[in-house]
Design an enzyme around this catalytic site. Structure first.
Site, PDB file in Angstrom:
ATOM      1  CG  HIS A  69       4.055   5.989   2.376  1.00 22.46           C
ATOM      2  ND1 HIS A  69       4.873   4.982   2.843  1.00 22.46           N
ATOM      3  CD2 HIS A  69       2.877   5.842   3.034  1.00 22.46           C
ATOM      4  CE1 HIS A  69       4.219   4.269   3.738  1.00 22.46           C
ATOM      5  NE2 HIS A  69       2.998   4.764   3.878  1.00 22.46           N
TER       6      HIS A  69
ATOM      7  CG  ASP B  25       4.361   4.915  -4.068  1.00 18.41           C
ATOM      8  OD1 ASP B  25       3.437   4.107  -4.297  1.00 18.41           O
ATOM      9  OD2 ASP B  25       4.627   5.346  -2.934  1.00 18.41           O
TER      10      ASP B  25
ATOM     11  CD  GLN C  81      -2.971   6.280  -1.077  1.00 11.72           C
ATOM     12  OE1 GLN C  81      -4.164   6.270  -1.373  1.00 11.72           O
ATOM     13  NE2 GLN C  81      -2.518   5.752   0.045  1.00 11.72           N
TER      14      GLN C  81
ATOM     15  CE  LYS D 205      -1.862   2.114   0.535  1.00 15.11           C
ATOM     16  NZ  LYS D 205      -2.131   2.331   1.955  1.00 15.11           N
TER      17      LYS D 205
ATOM     18  CB  CYS E 299       3.682   6.478   6.571  1.00 16.04           C
ATOM     19  SG  CYS E 299       3.031   5.290   7.744  1.00 16.04           S
TER      20      CYS E 299
HETATM   21  N1  C6P Z   1      -0.161   4.351   2.748  1.00 13.52           N
HETATM   22  C1  C6P Z   1      -1.760   5.398   4.237  1.00 13.52           C
HETATM   23  O1  C6P Z   1      -2.545   5.401   5.205  1.00 13.52           O
HETATM   24  P1  C6P Z   1       2.000  -0.652   1.836  1.00 13.52           P
HETATM   25  O2  C6P Z   1       2.002  -0.369   3.306  1.00 13.52           O
HETATM   26  O3  C6P Z   1       3.236  -1.349   1.372  1.00 13.52           O
HETATM   27  O4  C6P Z   1       0.742  -1.310   1.367  1.00 13.52           O
HETATM   28  O5  C6P Z   1       1.966   0.786   1.116  1.00 13.52           O
HETATM   29  C2  C6P Z   1       2.939   1.732   1.387  1.00 13.52           C
HETATM   30  C3  C6P Z   1       2.608   3.026   0.704  1.00 13.52           C
HETATM   31  C4  C6P Z   1       3.452   3.479  -0.300  1.00 13.52           C
HETATM   32  N2  C6P Z   1       3.189   4.603  -0.975  1.00 13.52           N
HETATM   33  C5  C6P Z   1       2.094   5.330  -0.727  1.00 13.52           C
HETATM   34  C6  C6P Z   1       1.825   6.569  -1.523  1.00 13.52           C
HETATM   35  C7  C6P Z   1       1.199   4.933   0.272  1.00 13.52           C
HETATM   36  O6  C6P Z   1       0.114   5.654   0.503  1.00 13.52           O
HETATM   37  C8  C6P Z   1       1.482   3.763   1.020  1.00 13.52           C
HETATM   38  C9  C6P Z   1       0.575   3.320   2.139  1.00 13.52           C
HETATM   39  C10 C6P Z   1      -1.162   4.096   3.777  1.00 13.52           C
HETATM   40  O7  C6P Z   1      -1.516   6.421   3.630  1.00 13.52           O
HETATM   41  C11 C6P Z   1      -0.681   3.278   4.920  1.00 13.52           C
HETATM   42  S1  C6P Z   1       0.703   3.958   5.732  1.00 13.52           S
END
Ligand code: C6P
Length: 418
Positions: free
Chosen positions: A133, A212, A215, A238, A376
């Site tokens: 991401h 990270d 997910q 999430k 993203c």
């Molecule tokens: N992915 C998706 O639709 P934030 O925005 O800080 O809560 O998370 C960022 C982020 C970081 N790593 C991974 C693997 C992610 O999937 C995400 C967020 C969402 O896939 C929103 S872009």
């Protein structure tokens, strides 16, 4: 996608009952019952989480760590109790290692700016993967540009799996940090995190490792001690918690040695105009008034997930993944992007000759919510030579009927555009 690895040890989830816990699911969108298949973007909130926010603001609202009055004490106790729940949830040794942040994005930026600026020098290297991401790319890019370091990238193959053997070629005596996603948001790939960490440790135990987990924690049990990483991040929204709250976990000795990232209230020990000193962990990294209600809500979300059982959640989602994969694969002209052997229930796909946004719009007209775009994760799209995908991401409260509606909607789009 091996079914045995997801076998539940307890009775299956009662999905219809569980759906009752999520008020938002019970509505019509464009005249159709909502089928919410965008859980990787953000998951829905059970009533207990919504109620916890309301209760906090109606009864306990006060700032934390600052007041001697009863409400401030209650708010502080609830906030710190949430930290302890997070600690237990990810198997951290101490609640002092749990830093509340805005989300995974802020957690990674904190590590890049605080640990990174103190430890990464010109000529050093930071290794990430091709399936990140943007939140696990850009902070490292900013760091590398600032200090003159180099970003290296572990490639992926056409299934959307990491080419693990390339990792060995990328590690060298200039490598300072390896960062990778436990699970890919755009592909659904579950990486062999323990194996990656074992290889990095075997090469050089002083290389720092950031996982990270954005997910991951909503799908599978994570134990940072067993994983043996150095930093782990995830976002509350999430994992059925509120937006605006997330977690950075770091090893205590690393966090203790890192300089503060942001300055302000609650992160200091003593302030004079000549010099200030810092509070102990974790406050050193929590400048300003935190998202108190968000942390409390996250604690309740963790309780909720714990009560359902991550083994049962994983088993349910695996059934949904298999059903959705079979339904989508049967559609002529549809190509799944991300066919790793170990996956969560994320189905990214493209259809010959139809733009993903058109499919997303037609699905929305039928009450089916998916995400379309690059998610993203533009380098993933670049690898597959596509601008975007349609992504259906499932949670345990989704149903096979909703999967049928997804597949029927895609078929309808094909019939309209061909
Ligand atoms: N992915 C998706 O639709 P934030 O925005 O800080 O809560 O998370 C960022 C982020 C970081 N790593 C991974 C693997 C992610 O999937 C995400 C967020 C969402 O896939 C929103 S872009």
């Amino acid at each position: 996608m091996s079914p045995t690895s997801h076998a539940a040890t307890s009775p299956a989830l009662d999905v219809q009952r569980v759906r009752e816990d999520f008020p938002v699911l019970h509505q019509q969108v464009n005249g159709q019952p909502l089928a919410y298949l965008d859980n990787a973007a953000t998951s829905q909130k059970p009533r207990v989480v919504i109620e916890a926010l309301r209760t906090f603001y109606e009864h306990d609202n006060a700032n934390v760590h600052r007041g001697v009055h009863m409400l401030s004490q209650r708010a502080t106790d609830a906030y710190e109790a949430a930290r302890e729940k997070v600690r237990a949830f990810i198997g951290a040794a101490s609640a002092d290692e749990i830093v509340f942040v805005r989300g995974a994005t802020e957690g990674i930026n904190l590590v890049a700016q605080s640990w990174g600026r103190a430890n990464v020098r010109a000529g050093d290297e930071v290794v990430i993967t091709h399936m990140e991401h943007h939140a696990n790319i850009v902070p490292w890019q900013l760091l590398c540009e600032a200090v003159g370091a180099r970003l290296r990238v572990v490639p992926i193959d056409d299934r959307g799996e990491l080419v693990l053997d390339a990792l060995g070629d990328l590690l060298n005596d200039r490598t300072r940090l390896v960062a990778f996603p436990h699970t890919s948001n755009a592909l659904g790939t579950v990486n062999p995190s323990a194996e990656i960490i074992r290889r990095v440790r075997a090469f050089n135990p002083t290389i720092r490792i950031l996982v990270d987990g954005c997910q991951a924690v909503q799908h599978t049990a994570v134990d940072v001690a067993a994983l043996d990483c150095d930093f782990f991040v995830f976002s509350g929204h999430k994992v059925f918690g509120p937006t605006g709250i997330g977690v950075l976990w770091g090893r205590e000795e690393l966090l203790a040695a890192m300089p503060p990232w942001q300055g302000g209230g609650d992160m200091i020990d003593r302030v004079t105009f000549e010099k200030s000193t810092w509070a102990d962990l974790p406050n050193k990294f929590e400048a300003g008034t935190p998202h108190i209600a968000g942390a409390i809500g996250l604690g309740v979300a963790i309780d909720y997930v714990h009560d359902l059982g991550l083994d049962r959640i994983a088993a349910r989602e695996h059934e949904l993944l298999e059903a959705a994969t079979a339904r989508l694969q049967a559609i002529e002209g549809l190509r799944l992007i991300g066919t790793a052997r170990e996956k969560v229930a994320v189905l990214s796909f493209v259809v010959d000759g139809i733009h993903p946004h058109d499919i997303g719009t037609i699905l929305d007209m039928r009450g089916v919510a998916v995400r379309v775009g690059h998610h993203c994760a533009q380098p993933v799209m670049q690898h597959f030579g596509i601008p975007a995908t349609v992504r259906a991401s499932l949670a345990f409260y989704n149903t096979t009927e909703e999967i049928d509606r997804l597949a029927d909607g895609v078929a309808k789009a094909i019939s309209m555009f061909r």
